[in-house]
Motif scaffolding. Structure first.
Motif, short mmCIF file in Angstrom:
data_model
loop_
_atom_site.label_atom_id
_atom_site.label_comp_id
_atom_site.label_asym_id
_atom_site.label_seq_id
_atom_site.Cartn_x
_atom_site.Cartn_y
_atom_site.Cartn_z
N TRP A 20 0.63 -1.32 0.04
CA TRP A 20 0.04 0.22 -0.05
C TRP A 20 0.74 1.11 -0.02
N GLY A 21 1.88 1.18 0.49
CA GLY A 21 2.67 2.32 0.34
C GLY A 21 3.39 2.61 -0.77
N THR A 22 3.73 1.92 -1.78
CA THR A 22 4.10 2.00 -3.07
C THR A 22 2.97 2.43 -3.71
N ILE A 23 2.00 2.09 -3.50
CA ILE A 23 0.60 2.46 -4.28
C ILE A 23 0.28 3.84 -4.02
N ILE A 24 0.22 4.08 -2.72
CA ILE A 24 -0.15 5.45 -2.23
C ILE A 24 0.93 6.62 -2.65
N VAL A 25 2.26 6.23 -2.68
CA VAL A 25 3.19 7.04 -3.03
C VAL A 25 3.19 7.34 -4.71
N THR A 26 2.83 6.00 -5.32
CA THR A 26 2.71 6.28 -6.82
C THR A 26 1.44 7.22 -7.05
N LEU A 27 0.56 6.89 -6.45
CA LEU A 27 -0.58 7.68 -6.56
C LEU A 27 -0.39 9.16 -6.33
N VAL A 28 0.11 9.37 -5.39
CA VAL A 28 0.52 10.96 -5.08
C VAL A 28 1.18 11.52 -6.00
N THR A 29 2.31 10.51 -6.37
CA THR A 29 3.23 11.31 -7.20
C THR A 29 2.48 11.40 -8.57
N PHE A 30 1.65 10.59 -9.35
CA PHE A 30 0.98 10.43 -10.08
C PHE A 30 0.08 11.84 -10.41
N LEU A 31 -0.54 11.95 -9.21
CA LEU A 31 -1.50 13.22 -9.07
C LEU A 31 -0.76 14.53 -8.81
N ILE A 32 0.21 14.62 -8.48
CA ILE A 32 1.22 15.51 -8.31
C ILE A 32 1.82 15.93 -9.90
N LEU A 33 2.18 14.71 -10.51
CA LEU A 33 2.62 14.88 -11.97
C LEU A 33 1.33 15.37 -12.91
N LEU A 34 0.07 14.97 -12.51
CA LEU A 34 -1.10 15.35 -13.11
C LEU A 34 -1.25 16.88 -13.01
N ALA A 35 -1.19 17.39 -11.81
CA ALA A 35 -1.25 18.71 -11.53
C ALA A 35 -0.26 19.78 -12.12
N LEU A 36 1.10 19.28 -12.13
CA LEU A 36 2.08 19.80 -12.78
C LEU A 36 1.70 19.97 -14.30
N LEU A 37 1.55 18.68 -14.92
CA LEU A 37 1.16 18.89 -16.33
C LEU A 37 -0.21 19.61 -16.74
N LYS A 38 -1.08 19.55 -15.86
CA LYS A 38 -2.06 20.80 -16.20
C LYS A 38 -1.84 21.86 -16.24
#
Length: 175
Positions: A20-38
């Protein structure tokens, strides 16, 4: 709790099945990446795409307007060409009529001048003819008087009379 803590630590090797830690970190990183890309990529990219779409639509509208203008201009040109052709035809017809009139006037004037010249020439011929006849009559009268006076002065034979008449005619012809 170590098992729970291990879940949240990246790369923690645990025996439990889901990390779950990897999933959450990956998810948070992905969301940050999405926010930055947006914010930095999607917004400017969308703006560029919207601008390009707007430019393309404007170009299409301009092309349609240019097409309509070209069609109007073509219609105007056709109308102008037709009017010009009609005007040229009218001018040609008027020129032909005027040329015929001038031709007839020239012929009429030439006939009048020719008739005048003929009449003048005939008058001159008649005058000369009358003058010549008058001269001949005068000469004949003079010869007759001359012959009569000579005959009265001297009586001559027929042969002498003929010679005398010929002599006086010759003298009258020399005058």
């Amino acid at each position: 709790m170590t098992a729970t803590t291990n879940m949240f630590v990246l790369g923690a090797a645990g025996t439990s099945g889901v990390q779950w830690g990897t999933i959450i970190v990956t998810l948070v990183t992905f969301l940050i990446l999405l926010a930055l890309l947006k914010k930095f990529a999607w917004g400017p990219l969308k703006d560029v795409m919207d601008k390009r779409e707007h430019d393309i639509n404007k170009d299409i509208d301009d092309a349609e307007q240019a097409k309509l203008n070209a069609q109007k201009l073509e219609e105007q040109n056709k109308q102008t060409l037709k009017e010009t052709q009609d005007e040229v035809q009218k001018i040609l017809e008027e020129s032909k009529v005027q040329a015929r009139k001038q031709h007839e006037e020239i012929i009429h004037e030439a006939n009048i001048r020719a008739n005048g010249m003929i009449e003048t020439a005939q008058n001159e011929i008649n005058s000369e003819k009358e003058r010549a006849i008058a001269d001949i009559n005068n000469q004949v009268s003079e010869l007759s008087v001359l012959i009569a006076s000579k005959v009265l002065q001297k009586e001559i034979s027929d042969k002498d009379q003929k010679a005398l008449v010929e002599k006086y005619i010759k003298e009258a012809g020399d005058k």
